[in-house]
Design a protein around this motif. Structure first.
Motif, short mmCIF file in Angstrom:
data_model
loop_
_atom_site.label_atom_id
_atom_site.label_comp_id
_atom_site.label_asym_id
_atom_site.label_seq_id
_atom_site.Cartn_x
_atom_site.Cartn_y
_atom_site.Cartn_z
N GLY A 207 -63.25 -22.62 67.22
CA GLY A 207 -62.70 -23.98 67.11
C GLY A 207 -63.41 -24.91 68.08
O GLY A 207 -62.80 -25.80 68.68
N GLY B 250 -63.14 -28.86 67.98
CA GLY B 250 -61.83 -29.50 68.05
C GLY B 250 -61.56 -30.09 69.42
O GLY B 250 -62.43 -30.11 70.30
N ALA C 168 -67.58 -20.90 66.97
CA ALA C 168 -67.19 -20.85 65.56
C ALA C 168 -66.42 -22.11 65.18
O ALA C 168 -65.59 -22.58 65.96
CB ALA C 168 -66.33 -19.61 65.28
N VAL C 169 -66.74 -22.65 64.02
CA VAL C 169 -66.02 -23.80 63.48
C VAL C 169 -65.83 -23.58 61.99
O VAL C 169 -66.39 -22.64 61.42
CB VAL C 169 -66.79 -25.13 63.70
N GLY D 79 -67.63 -21.80 58.62
CA GLY D 79 -66.98 -21.41 57.37
C GLY D 79 -65.60 -20.84 57.60
O GLY D 79 -65.15 -20.70 58.74
N GLU D 80 -64.92 -20.54 56.50
CA GLU D 80 -63.52 -20.10 56.55
C GLU D 80 -63.36 -18.79 57.34
O GLU D 80 -62.40 -18.62 58.07
CB GLU D 80 -62.99 -19.95 55.11
N ALA E 79 -64.60 -17.33 62.24
CA ALA E 79 -64.02 -16.88 63.51
C ALA E 79 -64.01 -15.35 63.58
O ALA E 79 -64.36 -14.77 64.61
CB ALA E 79 -62.60 -17.44 63.65
N VAL F 48 -56.89 -23.95 64.17
CA VAL F 48 -55.57 -24.49 63.86
C VAL F 48 -54.79 -23.52 62.98
O VAL F 48 -55.34 -22.94 62.04
CB VAL F 48 -55.70 -25.85 63.13
N GLY F 49 -53.53 -23.33 63.29
CA GLY F 49 -52.62 -22.58 62.42
C GLY F 49 -52.93 -21.10 62.34
O GLY F 49 -53.52 -20.51 63.26
N MET G 91 -54.66 -35.35 70.98
CA MET G 91 -54.77 -34.01 70.39
C MET G 91 -55.09 -34.13 68.90
O MET G 91 -55.12 -35.22 68.35
CB MET G 91 -53.43 -33.27 70.54
N GLY G 92 -55.28 -32.98 68.25
CA GLY G 92 -55.49 -32.97 66.81
C GLY G 92 -54.23 -33.48 66.08
O GLY G 92 -53.15 -33.50 66.66
#
Ligand code: NAP
Length: 363
Positions: A8, A11, A34-35, A56-57, A60, A77-78, A183-184
């Protein structure tokens, strides 16, 4: 030299983490980044720090598998933070955890696996870092301490603390305007409903192995005291600092040491007052909802987290009203089946059920 993998990296937390590494080039090195989609910015960071970049998805999880690191900062996130957290634990690598949804949805599973592997989960969230720092008093560690009677999380109260009672017409712009922290968007809206503080109760429950009944929330609009620990002998310790996420991020990186950094320090004499008050659980029902879900146990809190993510997205897209966020989440938690929180499959099933119920919900 500690090698750090940042998940992330583009972010809000990731950017502050890069800044911490820039300030301490002889203590920390970024081993990988990683993003999800912001390839251009990630590659620029990769060039600056000489680190491999994963996009990519599934970036991470790949990054954890392919990077030799001493510490993984999880700040996606999440629930996207869960699989890489479990992968890092499996590899025996310590985790600095910013992504609170990991503990909200799967705290029981994550802590059981971390304990089995002897892996440390270090807090990054400012409140939990504050508690972690207070727990450094004495040598009894920071999990399941018998000499701790209460954890006290402070809450800024968000932008609607003193707003008129009816919040049904709150707009996304108003909810995204946090008075203290930049923040985000998801965490900013969660702060305004106090769902974020509810999540932090769960995060504290698992990080410090303290039952939710012994975790209190106190509203402290100045956001100077980041949280407190009440000990069994009547002493209460607090951690204070300016609202700057680089402080807790750096502490997670440097623990058990403290490294110097040229940042704004607190000027106590210039603070006219520090105020504290009880949260209004009638106006902000998220706190009660989270505690009920925690008591139900199992995967109910994974449903809660997933439903909230959808609810916030639907609110930001103009599909539901602000006050529908907590109503929607409560309905999803109530309707979803409860499973034991002992496998990734069960967490993912609960997450999918929470999302489906939240997408289908109509006021
Ligand atoms: N911001 C704060 O001050 C703060 C404080 C305490 C806790 N937290 C928690 O920290 C977490 C991150 O918050 P944030 O404010 O930094 O969020 P943010 O600004 O939205 O950034 C999220 C980052 O995660 C990346 N990402 C998203 N999904 C991914 C995936 N599947 N694989 C790899 N990377 C992924 C994003 O990459 P792209 O840019 O490519 O999309 C971005 O770099 C949240 O759980 C939040 O609750 C934040």
């Amino acid at each position: 030299m500690k090698r750090i993998l940042i998940l992330g990296a583009t972010g809000s937390i990731g950017t502050s983490a890069c800044d911490v590494v820039r300030t301490h080039p002889s203590d920390f090195r970024i081993a990988g980044l990683a993003v999800r989609s912001n390839r251009e910015k990630a590659e620029a960071l990769g060039r600056e720090f000489g680190a491999p970049v994963f996009c990519g998805e599934n970036a991470a999880v790949r990054a954890v598998a392919e990077t030799d690191a001493d510490l993984v900062l999880v700040s996606t996130v999440g629930l996207s933070g869960l699989a890489p957290t479990l992968a890092a634990i499996e590899r025996g690598v310590d985790v600095a955890l910013a992504t609170k949804e990991v503990m909200v949805a799967a705290g029981e599973l994550v802590c059981a696996r971390a304990e089995a592997k002897g892996v440390k989960i270090l807090p990054v969230d400012s409140e939990h870092s504050a508690i972690f720092q207070c727990m450094q008093a004495g040598d009894a560690g920071w999990r399941g301490r018998r000499d701790v009677s209460k954890l006290i999380l402070t809450a800024s109260g968000g932008p609607f603390l003193d707003a008129p009672a009816d919040l049904s017409s709150v707009t996304p712009e108003q909810a995204l305007n946090h008075p203290r922290w930049k923040m985000g968007p998801k965490v900013t809206v969660d702060s305004s409903t106090m769902m974020n503080k509810g999540f932090e109760i769960l995060e504290a429950r698992w990080l410090f192995d303290v039952p939710v009944e012994r975790i209190d929330v106190v509203v402290h609009p100045e956001s100077v005291v980041h949280s407190l620990v009440e000990f069994a002998d009547g002493a209460t310790l607090a951690q204070l600092s300016p609202p700057d996420m680089r402080v807790p991020i750096q502490y997670a990186f440097s623990w058990p040491e403290r490294l110097p950094a040229e940042r704004a320090q607190l000027n106590l004499a210039s603070l006219s007052s520090l105020t504290f008050r009880a949260p209004d659980e009638t106006r902000f029902p998220a706190l009660r909802l989270v505690k009920e879900a925690a008591r139900a146990g199992g995967t109910k809190t994974a449903v809660l987290s997933a439903a909230d993510e959808v609810a916030v997205a639907r609110f930001l897209a103009g599909e539901i009203r602000y006050t529908d966020i907590v109503r929607l989440v409560a309905a999803a938690v109530d309707a979803a089946p409860d499973l034991p929180c002992d496998s990734l499959e069960n967490i993912l099933a609960a997450d999918a059920a929470g999302r489906k119920l939240a997408k289908e919900w109509n006021s």
